[in-house]
Design a protein around this motif. Structure first.
Motif, PDB file in Angstrom:
ATOM      1  N   UNK A  78       0.487  -1.256   0.211  1.00 39.43           N
ATOM      2  CA  UNK A  78       0.214   0.039  -0.258  1.00 39.43           C
ATOM      3  C   UNK A  78       1.060   1.286  -0.270  1.00 39.43           C
ATOM      4  N   UNK A  79       1.656   1.531   0.687  1.00 44.82           N
ATOM      5  CA  UNK A  79       2.888   2.082   0.498  1.00 44.82           C
ATOM      6  C   UNK A  79       3.439   2.904  -0.863  1.00 44.82           C
ATOM      7  N   UNK A  80       3.561   2.009  -0.987  1.00 42.97           N
ATOM      8  CA  UNK A  80       3.951   1.769  -2.669  1.00 42.97           C
ATOM      9  C   UNK A  80       3.252   2.384  -3.840  1.00 42.97           C
ATOM     10  N   UNK A  81       1.713   1.999  -3.271  1.00 48.18           N
ATOM     11  CA  UNK A  81       1.020   2.311  -4.290  1.00 48.18           C
ATOM     12  C   UNK A  81       0.895   0.590  -4.664  1.00 48.18           C
ATOM     13  N   UNK A  82       1.145   0.293  -5.231  1.00 42.81           N
ATOM     14  CA  UNK A  82       0.810  -1.809  -5.474  1.00 42.81           C
ATOM     15  C   UNK A  82      -0.387  -2.005  -4.755  1.00 42.81           C
ATOM     16  N   UNK A  83      -1.583  -3.020  -5.551  1.00 43.74           N
ATOM     17  CA  UNK A  83      -2.419  -3.475  -4.992  1.00 43.74           C
ATOM     18  C   UNK A  83      -1.917  -5.562  -4.439  1.00 43.74           C
ATOM     19  N   UNK A  84      -1.953  -5.721  -2.861  1.00 41.89           N
ATOM     20  CA  UNK A  84      -1.436  -6.201  -2.502  1.00 41.89           C
ATOM     21  C   UNK A  84      -2.396  -7.204  -2.737  1.00 41.89           C
ATOM     22  N   UNK A  85      -3.800  -6.976  -2.983  1.00 43.87           N
ATOM     23  CA  UNK A  85      -5.147  -8.341  -2.932  1.00 43.87           C
ATOM     24  C   UNK A  85      -4.796  -8.888  -3.913  1.00 43.87           C
ATOM     25  N   UNK A  86      -4.787  -7.491  -5.257  1.00 43.40           N
ATOM     26  CA  UNK A  86      -4.047  -8.054  -6.734  1.00 43.40           C
ATOM     27  C   UNK A  86      -3.171  -9.163  -6.516  1.00 43.40           C
ATOM     28  N   UNK A  87      -1.977  -8.979  -5.857  1.00 43.34           N
ATOM     29  CA  UNK A  87      -1.036  -9.774  -5.869  1.00 43.34           C
ATOM     30  C   UNK A  87      -1.296 -11.225  -5.446  1.00 43.34           C
ATOM     31  N   UNK A  88      -1.688 -11.179  -4.140  1.00 41.91           N
ATOM     32  CA  UNK A  88      -2.600 -12.196  -3.721  1.00 41.91           C
ATOM     33  C   UNK A  88      -3.464 -13.993  -4.501  1.00 41.91           C
ATOM     34  N   UNK A  89      -3.729 -12.645  -5.414  1.00 40.22           N
ATOM     35  CA  UNK A  89      -4.643 -13.555  -5.916  1.00 40.22           C
ATOM     36  C   UNK A  89      -4.287 -13.808  -7.454  1.00 40.22           C
ATOM     37  N   UNK A  90      -3.274 -13.547  -7.398  1.00 43.13           N
ATOM     38  CA  UNK A  90      -3.212 -13.299  -8.697  1.00 43.13           C
ATOM     39  C   UNK A  90      -3.601 -12.635  -9.398  1.00 43.13           C
ATOM     40  N   UNK A  91      -4.356 -11.763  -9.620  1.00 43.89           N
ATOM     41  CA  UNK A  91      -4.842 -10.767 -11.066  1.00 43.89           C
ATOM     42  C   UNK A  91      -3.989 -10.089 -10.966  1.00 43.89           C
ATOM     43  N   UNK A  92      -4.694  -8.819 -11.375  1.00 45.65           N
ATOM     44  CA  UNK A  92      -4.252  -7.303 -11.761  1.00 45.65           C
ATOM     45  C   UNK A  92      -3.809  -6.998 -13.423  1.00 45.65           C
ATOM     46  N   UNK A  93      -3.584  -6.132 -13.513  1.00 46.59           N
ATOM     47  CA  UNK A  93      -3.337  -5.993 -15.372  1.00 46.59           C
ATOM     48  C   UNK A  93      -1.522  -5.952 -15.319  1.00 46.59           C
ATOM     49  N   UNK A  94      -1.275  -6.215 -15.937  1.00 47.37           N
ATOM     50  CA  UNK A  94       0.162  -5.221 -15.977  1.00 47.37           C
ATOM     51  C   UNK A  94       0.183  -4.862 -17.646  1.00 47.37           C
ATOM     52  N   UNK A  95       0.237  -3.961 -18.239  1.00 46.05           N
ATOM     53  CA  UNK A  95       0.220  -3.335 -19.206  1.00 46.05           C
ATOM     54  C   UNK A  95       2.468  -2.896 -20.073  1.00 46.05           C
ATOM     55  N   UNK A  96       2.805  -3.554 -18.930  1.00 51.53           N
ATOM     56  CA  UNK A  96       4.423  -3.828 -19.390  1.00 51.53           C
ATOM     57  C   UNK A  96       4.833  -4.617 -20.170  1.00 51.53           C
ATOM     58  N   UNK A  97       5.607  -4.393 -21.244  1.00 52.17           N
ATOM     59  CA  UNK A  97       5.451  -5.677 -22.527  1.00 52.17           C
ATOM     60  C   UNK A  97       7.286  -6.061 -21.458  1.00 52.17           C
ATOM     61  N   UNK A  98       8.094  -5.252 -21.234  1.00 56.83           N
ATOM     62  CA  UNK A  98       9.405  -6.085 -20.956  1.00 56.83           C
ATOM     63  C   UNK A  98       8.965  -8.206 -20.376  1.00 56.83           C
TER      64      UNK A  98
END
Length: 102
Positions: A78-98
């Motif tokens: 949370x302090x870094x503005x990341x979504x811990x819930x998405x990381x725990x669940x394996x969800x989330x959308x990464x748009x970076x193509x690296x």
């Protein structure tokens, strides 16, 4: 599915070793479950390692989950503005193509 237990201290001085262990598991092509129950100390480098692992898993259509996320780990995300819930669940959308870095 491969399970990797995170160290109690996931900071800049342990991040490289942790990333290497996660990468070996990811390179094996299996889904990855990260056991975070013992994490008591984490910094931005530790969060970055977990986000890189999640991103790499997503790029290769592998499952990724963080189990047992402590309040310390959740607060660091949370302090870094990341979504811990998405990381725990394996969800989330990464748009970076690296690709993942070695």
């Amino acid at each position: 599915m491969t399970t990797i237990a995170l160290p109690e201290r996931l900071r800049i001085d342990t991040a490289t070793a942790c990333w290497q262990a996660l990468r070996v598991a990811l390179d094996a092509g299996e889904d990855l479950q990260v056991d975070a129950t013992t994490v008591a100390d984490i910094d931005a480098a530790g969060v970055q390692v977990l986000l890189m692992a999640r991103h790499c898993a997503a790029r290769h259509a592998q499952g990724f989950s963080i189990d047992g996320a402590s309040a310390v780990l959740t607060q660091a995300f949370q302090a870094l503005g990341a979504d811990a819930a998405a990381a725990r669940a394996g969800q989330g959308h990464d748009t970076d193509s690296g690709e993942h870095n070695g």
